[in-house]
Every structure is written in structure tokens, then in C-alpha cells.
Design a protein around this motif. Structure first.
Motif, short mmCIF file in Angstrom:
data_model
loop_
_atom_site.label_atom_id
_atom_site.label_comp_id
_atom_site.label_asym_id
_atom_site.label_seq_id
_atom_site.Cartn_x
_atom_site.Cartn_y
_atom_site.Cartn_z
N ALA A 1 0.79 -1.13 -0.11
CA ALA A 1 0.02 0.04 -0.04
C ALA A 1 0.83 1.08 0.15
O ALA A 1 0.53 2.15 -0.47
N ARG A 2 1.91 1.09 0.66
CA ARG A 2 2.88 2.47 0.63
C ARG A 2 3.90 2.46 -0.48
O ARG A 2 4.11 3.33 -1.06
N ILE A 3 4.55 1.17 -0.96
CA ILE A 3 5.68 1.39 -1.95
C ILE A 3 5.35 0.67 -3.45
O ILE A 3 6.02 0.31 -4.29
N GLY A 4 4.02 -0.03 -3.10
CA GLY A 4 3.80 -0.58 -4.57
C GLY A 4 3.90 -2.24 -4.63
O GLY A 4 4.70 -2.77 -3.73
N ALA A 5 2.95 -3.07 -5.02
CA ALA A 5 3.41 -4.23 -5.11
C ALA A 5 4.65 -4.94 -5.38
O ALA A 5 5.05 -6.02 -4.73
N VAL A 6 5.06 -4.57 -6.55
CA VAL A 6 6.43 -5.03 -6.90
C VAL A 6 7.51 -5.02 -6.01
O VAL A 6 8.33 -5.97 -5.78
N ARG A 7 7.62 -3.68 -5.32
CA ARG A 7 8.65 -3.56 -4.65
C ARG A 7 8.52 -4.17 -3.22
O ARG A 7 9.26 -4.64 -2.83
N ALA A 8 7.12 -4.10 -2.71
CA ALA A 8 6.95 -5.11 -1.53
C ALA A 8 7.19 -6.39 -1.72
O ALA A 8 7.75 -7.16 -0.73
N VAL A 9 6.87 -7.20 -2.79
CA VAL A 9 7.22 -8.41 -2.98
C VAL A 9 8.85 -8.76 -3.05
O VAL A 9 9.29 -9.70 -2.32
N LYS A 10 9.38 -7.73 -3.43
CA LYS A 10 10.75 -7.84 -3.42
C LYS A 10 11.59 -7.74 -2.21
O LYS A 10 12.43 -8.61 -1.83
N ALA A 11 10.80 -6.78 -1.44
CA ALA A 11 11.08 -6.68 0.13
C ALA A 11 10.83 -7.78 0.98
O ALA A 11 11.86 -8.28 1.71
N VAL A 12 9.76 -8.44 0.82
CA VAL A 12 9.51 -9.78 1.49
C VAL A 12 10.34 -10.93 1.07
O VAL A 12 10.93 -11.47 1.87
N GLY A 13 10.57 -10.89 -0.35
CA GLY A 13 11.42 -12.08 -0.73
C GLY A 13 12.94 -11.82 -0.27
O GLY A 13 13.52 -13.12 0.14
N ALA A 14 13.45 -10.66 -0.21
CA ALA A 14 14.76 -10.48 0.22
C ALA A 14 14.93 -10.52 1.67
O ALA A 14 15.84 -11.56 2.13
N ALA A 15 14.06 -10.32 2.54
CA ALA A 15 13.92 -10.73 3.79
C ALA A 15 13.66 -12.24 4.01
O ALA A 15 14.68 -12.77 5.09
N LEU A 16 12.97 -12.77 3.38
CA LEU A 16 12.40 -14.00 3.75
C LEU A 16 13.88 -15.01 3.22
O LEU A 16 14.39 -15.86 4.06
N ALA A 17 14.54 -14.58 2.01
CA ALA A 17 15.67 -15.38 1.74
C ALA A 17 16.79 -15.18 2.59
O ALA A 17 17.76 -16.13 3.00
N LEU A 18 17.18 -13.99 3.00
CA LEU A 18 18.09 -13.82 4.10
C LEU A 18 17.97 -14.42 5.39
O LEU A 18 18.86 -14.98 5.99
N GLY A 19 16.78 -14.30 5.93
CA GLY A 19 16.30 -15.19 6.98
C GLY A 19 16.80 -16.76 7.03
O GLY A 19 17.21 -17.23 7.79
N TYR A 20 16.28 -17.14 5.77
CA TYR A 20 16.45 -18.76 5.62
C TYR A 20 17.78 -18.89 5.48
O TYR A 20 18.38 -20.13 6.17
N ALA A 21 18.67 -18.13 4.99
CA ALA A 21 20.13 -18.45 4.62
C ALA A 21 20.84 -18.49 5.96
O ALA A 21 21.61 -19.23 6.26
N ALA A 22 20.38 -17.36 6.77
CA ALA A 22 21.21 -17.30 8.07
C ALA A 22 20.82 -18.62 9.02
O ALA A 22 21.63 -19.39 9.66
N GLU A 23 19.42 -18.96 8.91
CA GLU A 23 19.05 -20.24 9.61
C GLU A 23 19.85 -21.63 8.98
O GLU A 23 20.37 -22.31 9.88
N TRP A 24 20.04 -21.61 7.87
CA TRP A 24 20.32 -22.70 7.30
C TRP A 24 21.70 -22.98 7.54
O TRP A 24 22.37 -23.97 7.84
N VAL A 25 22.82 -21.79 7.64
CA VAL A 25 23.91 -21.71 7.91
C VAL A 25 24.07 -22.02 9.25
O VAL A 25 24.94 -22.78 9.83
#
Length: 255
Positions: free
Chosen positions: A45-69
Motif C-alpha cells: 500500500a505504501r511502496i507498490g506491490a512489486v517493491r513489496a514482493v521484492k522486500a518480502v522475498g529478500a528478507a525471507l531469503a536472508l532469514g532462511y540463509a542465516a538459519e540454514w548456515v
């Protein structure tokens, strides 16, 4: 925005249910799913759907990578492992855990963006990382009492080692940097994300103080103080800015 509010309300209802039902683990995945979905909607609602999906995806990927390691090397949190209670899991890491990094990561970034003036990117990253780490003052004791993960060596804070919080701060800083680069440095952030962080702080404090059995006043005070230091001023500033914006809009309409 309406979808975000719906997810937030549903998350609160699921949190309440998890506190009064005899099997709270079954509610963990719905709570986190609604948290992350709501955060994504508020961001969109604030930055648009495309940027929001990118932000969620980046945070999810970083969180998963940190836990995997982390579960393989003990870096950066310390030696720990997940039990089989929380499913599904990918590579020994529950998907729900990665989603939690994304949902609260966006909320913590919004809190930092509210508190830190424009143009001070690294200060904003530091504040956001600290706000996200503050959440873990609640999260680790709660997940340990549910049997979702175990530490190889305990620590002085409800069995949690100090290395865990140092690792959280480091990973959170990387996550804040990624979200900041995608979401931008706008001062006018999504109020729903700030509300999400504040609600989590309030609900966790109440849960440890009065709902969970056995109750844990130490965690209630420690977590409430840690998250409240960010949630309260961010909520107050958000309310003031929205009121000021409403007055400006009303004034223009009057003229």
C-alpha cells in the motif's frame, strides 16, 4: 491496506487462540503466515506491490540463509538445532521461521524509518536491526518452551546464550540494509507496519505476564522494555504525523 488490516486482525485472533488452547504449537504457522501476509500488504500500500514482493522475498531469503548456515555451523547464533515439531522444513529449517524474519523484518524497518530522519541510512539500519533483535527477547524463550528448537549450550537468559543475540543483531543489520535498498528512505512509512510491531510487543508482554502457563514476569519485563523502547515512540510519532497530515488536508479543502 484493507487486506493488511484483515490479516492483522486475524493474526491477533490467532494469537489469542494460541494462548488459550491446550496445543499452542498448531497456531504458530497461522500466526506467522498472517503476520507476513499483513506486512506485505501494508508495504504494498505504501511502496507498490512489486517493491513489496521484492522486500518480502529478500528478507525471507536472508532469514532462511542465516538459519540454514546456523544449524550447520553454529554461526552466527551459536550451536542449535530445530526439532521436528514445526513443519514443513527445508534443509532442516522450518519455512515458518524464514517467514517470521520477513514479517517482523518489514515491521522493524518501518519503526526505524519512523524514528530516524531522512538521509541517515546507516543509523536507520542500526535502529531497525536493534528493533528486530528486541523481538527475539520474547521469541527465543517462547519457542523453547514450545520445544521448537534446542541450544547445545544454554545461557543465562532462559537458557539462551548471548551469542544468539549477537547473531540476531548481525543478521538483522543485513536484512535492514536489503529492505532499505528496496523500500527506500521515505519518512512517510506504512502506519500498518508500525502498528504490527506495536501489537506484537503488547501481545507478547501480556502473554508472558498473564496468559502463558507458567507465567514468566522476567521475560515480560525484559521483552516489553526492549520492544517498547522502539514501539512506543514510533507509534506516537506515526499518530502525530497522521494527525498533522489530516489537518493539512482539511486546511486545503477549507481554502
Amino acid at each position: 491496506m484493507a487486506l493488511g488490516v484483515g490479516c492483522l486482525v486475524s493474526m491477533v485472533a490467532a494469537q489469542v487462540a494460541s494462548g488459550v488452547r491446550p496445543d499452542p504449537v498448531r497456531w504458530t504457522t497461522p500466526v506467522v503466515g498472517l503476520l507476513t501476509a499483513g506486512a506485505g500488504c501494508f508495504a504494498a500500500a505504501r511502496i507498490g506491490a512489486v517493491r513489496a514482493v521484492k522486500a518480502v522475498g529478500a528478507a525471507l531469503a536472508l532469514g532462511y540463509a542465516a538459519e540454514w548456515v546456523g544449524v550447520r555451523t553454529g554461526v552466527p547464533f551459536g550451536r542449535y538445532s530445530y526439532t521436528k515439531v514445526l513443519r514443513p522444513q527445508v534443509g532442516g529449517v522450518p519455512v515458518t521461521v524464514a517467514a517470521a524474519w520477513a514479517g517482523m523484518g518489514l515491521a522493524s524497518h518501518a519503526v526505524a524509518a519512523t524514528l530516524v530522519p531522512d538521509g541517515r541510512r546507516w543509523t536507520r539500519v542500526a535502529v531497525g536491526a536493534s528493533a528486530l533483535t528486541a523481538w527475539d527477547v520474547f521469541l527465543d524463550p517462547q519457542m523453547m518452551r514450545l520445544g521448537l528448537w534446542r541450544w547445545a549450550r544454554g545461557g543465562v537468559y532462559r537458557g539462551v546464550p548471548a551469542t544468539n543475540f549477537a547473531g540476531w543483531l548481525a543478521v538483522s543489520a543485513l536484512l535492514m540494509g536489503a529492505v532499505e535498498s528496496i523500500a527506500g528512505a521515505e519518512r512517510d512509512v506504512a502506519a500498518g507496519l508500525v502498528a504490527t510491531y506495536a501489537l506484537m510487543a503488547a501481545m507478547e508482554t501480556l502473554a508472558f505476564a498473564a496468559v502463558f502457563e507458567p507465567r514468566d514476569p522476567l521475560v515480560a519485563v525484559a521483552g516489553g522494555t526492549a520492544m517498547g523502547a522502539f514501539a512506543i515512540p514510533a507509534a506516537v510519532l506515526t499518530a502525530r504525523r497522521r494527525a498533522a497530515g489530516h489537518r493539512r488536508t482539511t486546511g486545503r479543502e477549507g481554502r
